[in-house]
Design an enzyme around this catalytic site. Sequence first.
Site, PDB file in Angstrom:
ATOM      1  N   PRO A  80       0.823  -1.284  -0.132  1.00 32.58           N
ATOM      2  CA  PRO A  80       0.037   0.011   0.001  1.00 32.58           C
ATOM      3  C   PRO A  80       0.938   1.160  -0.255  1.00 32.58           C
ATOM      4  O   PRO A  80       1.854   1.464   0.643  1.00 32.58           O
ATOM      5  CB  PRO A  80      -0.915  -0.085   1.181  1.00 32.58           C
ATOM      6  CG  PRO A  80       0.030  -0.926   2.079  1.00 32.58           C
ATOM      7  CD  PRO A  80       0.682  -1.995   1.300  1.00 32.58           C
ATOM      8  N   CYS A  81       0.335   2.300  -0.677  1.00 34.77           N
ATOM      9  CA  CYS A  81       0.861   3.493  -0.865  1.00 34.77           C
ATOM     10  C   CYS A  81       1.084   4.272   0.479  1.00 34.77           C
ATOM     11  O   CYS A  81       1.773   5.253   0.818  1.00 34.77           O
ATOM     12  CB  CYS A  81       0.743   4.451  -1.842  1.00 34.77           C
ATOM     13  SG  CYS A  81      -1.209   4.717  -1.780  1.00 34.77           S
ATOM     14  N   GLN A  82      -0.061   3.908   1.398  1.00 33.66           N
ATOM     15  CA  GLN A  82      -0.038   4.472   2.898  1.00 33.66           C
ATOM     16  C   GLN A  82       1.224   3.956   3.604  1.00 33.66           C
ATOM     17  O   GLN A  82       1.386   4.752   4.470  1.00 33.66           O
ATOM     18  CB  GLN A  82      -1.189   3.744   3.522  1.00 33.66           C
ATOM     19  CG  GLN A  82      -2.819   4.342   3.169  1.00 33.66           C
ATOM     20  CD  GLN A  82      -3.403   3.439   1.885  1.00 33.66           C
ATOM     21  OE1 GLN A  82      -2.319   2.891   1.338  1.00 33.66           O
ATOM     22  NE2 GLN A  82      -4.489   3.501   1.919  1.00 33.66           N
ATOM     23  N   GLY A  83       1.917   3.070   3.251  1.00 29.83           N
ATOM     24  CA  GLY A  83       3.169   2.869   3.824  1.00 29.83           C
ATOM     25  C   GLY A  83       4.111   3.680   3.716  1.00 29.83           C
ATOM     26  O   GLY A  83       5.154   3.962   4.120  1.00 29.83           O
ATOM     27  N   PHE A  84       3.960   4.671   2.673  1.00 31.37           N
ATOM     28  CA  PHE A  84       5.091   5.637   2.660  1.00 31.37           C
ATOM     29  C   PHE A  84       4.718   6.935   3.365  1.00 31.37           C
ATOM     30  O   PHE A  84       3.841   6.928   4.163  1.00 31.37           O
ATOM     31  CB  PHE A  84       4.870   6.370   1.155  1.00 31.37           C
ATOM     32  CG  PHE A  84       5.364   5.435  -0.003  1.00 31.37           C
ATOM     33  CD1 PHE A  84       6.593   5.301  -0.065  1.00 31.37           C
ATOM     34  CD2 PHE A  84       4.405   4.936  -0.611  1.00 31.37           C
ATOM     35  CE1 PHE A  84       7.031   4.312  -1.138  1.00 31.37           C
ATOM     36  CE2 PHE A  84       4.675   3.947  -1.830  1.00 31.37           C
ATOM     37  CZ  PHE A  84       5.909   3.551  -1.886  1.00 31.37           C
TER      38      PHE A  84
END
Length: 537
Positions: A80-84
């Site tokens: 997931p891009c939320q991991g950035f």
Amino acid sequence: MYKVIDLFAGAGGLSLGFKQTGECCLLAAAEIKKDARDTYKKNLVDNETEFEFIENVIGYDFESLNERLGEIDIVIGGPPCQGFSNANRQRNHLINLNNALVKEYFRAIREIKPKAFIMENVSMLQSDTHRFYDSQLDHDMIEAMQQQGKNIPMRIDKIIICSRSFHNIDVIEVVRNIATVEQLLLPEKLLALINTLNKNKNNERRLPNFLLKNKTNIVNEINEFVLENELVFGEMEQIKNWVNILRQGLLEDRKVSEITELQDLVEFEKMLLSVKEIYQNQLIGTFEQRDNGIVFIVKSYSVLDYINAILGNDYIQKGETLNAQCFEVPQERKRYIVFGIRTDILGEQEFQALKNPDTYTAVTVKEAIDDLTKYDVGYAKEFEPVAYREGEELSEYAKEIRRNSTSVKNHISTNTTEAALERFRAIEQGKNFHSLSNELKTTYAKPERTQNTIYLRLNPDKVCGTVVNVRKSMWIHPTLNRAISVREAARLQSFPDEFEFVGTKDSQYQQVGNAVPPKLAKKIAEHILKYLKNSGA
């Protein structure tokens, strides 16, 4: 049948595309959010006793999983891009090691050694401005790969910690000592209240309600904090001074925006959180004073260089940015897809990633959802499916979406306030919040900074933009004065009507927005399967 597992599966859009080929068997999936897991199980798991669900991939033993399942053929998934780290990405355009999920994905590839893999993520992964930081967590592994001749070019980068000084505080000395940093951080509950107070200090509509509910809580939390830190000195004295002034200002009903110490306190605490993040991720570097601010100097390397090195010569991988609208999905949605096939399986085949077709016929919003205008929406998360009516005129897209279903599911929408409804009535097709008169923007503190996706009324004759959580964005139906329903959002994502989402209303919207469009996923699956079948694997 090819054995497939899905890491970071969400509700299962990517899995569904692979399953729809009729040549793939889903054996396991990883998803940390319960509602998404439940949706996946409801729609994609044929036999729960034979299916394995992984709640958290971090540290998971994929070698044992591979042995239990009898050699996995294909690994798919989208870390997931939320991991950035949002803060660091916005400030420095760098990937923070909080996104270790990408590394966990490729650890799974190394341990399983599947015939092929697919990784879906946002298109920024191909950009050299988004990078991993050098860290003690895997520094030795990176060094070992370098010594083996696997090229991972490093460059010097900086993380901006703060761009100002703070009265009576030697910031550089503070940030160089994690014990000091942790001591100066406010308790989590108090910090959350203060951050929200600061965020709403100029919002004449929200601030009074917030203070009515939370002023006593803030004062009590400050009292407790000051009492616990009664005998400390140094930098903590400045923190206590800021919170005491804030407390006194609240008790005296001073105008919050005029309490300048509030902004000082919030900025200092945000700086401490950034520094703590650096220590937690064990970044290798140095804090340095620059003008009136502080930066952290660190080496970085690109995500794709890391992927190429970690896979070595074992896989041939190709990446491509695909636009969902080119694959019969009624939205413009660009995602970077990494395709990988094991070198020994690929043999002499010339391998290419799937590409966007040069010509295609776009599916419009009207074709996707117009038939649903005849069905009343619900407003509770529990929605009783409504049987299709007979004799309806349907687009080819709607016919296909309905094929294996007998009813409309998840046709629920968000409740609309009178203020929102007034905006709905005023916004024309294809227009958004910025087209409103100033009188209809008064509830927003800084209306000029509102994103173009907010209060967007869809144009029925075009594809829509990237579907996210359309409830939060308040997307408006093309012809009706209401928000887009979960089912309509799912149609725009190309989920068939038989696919039913479960969980809270907001969770359903979020699951839809996070998903890979199944129509795009099926094309991706067919592309990778073509190479496997040609090789006889």
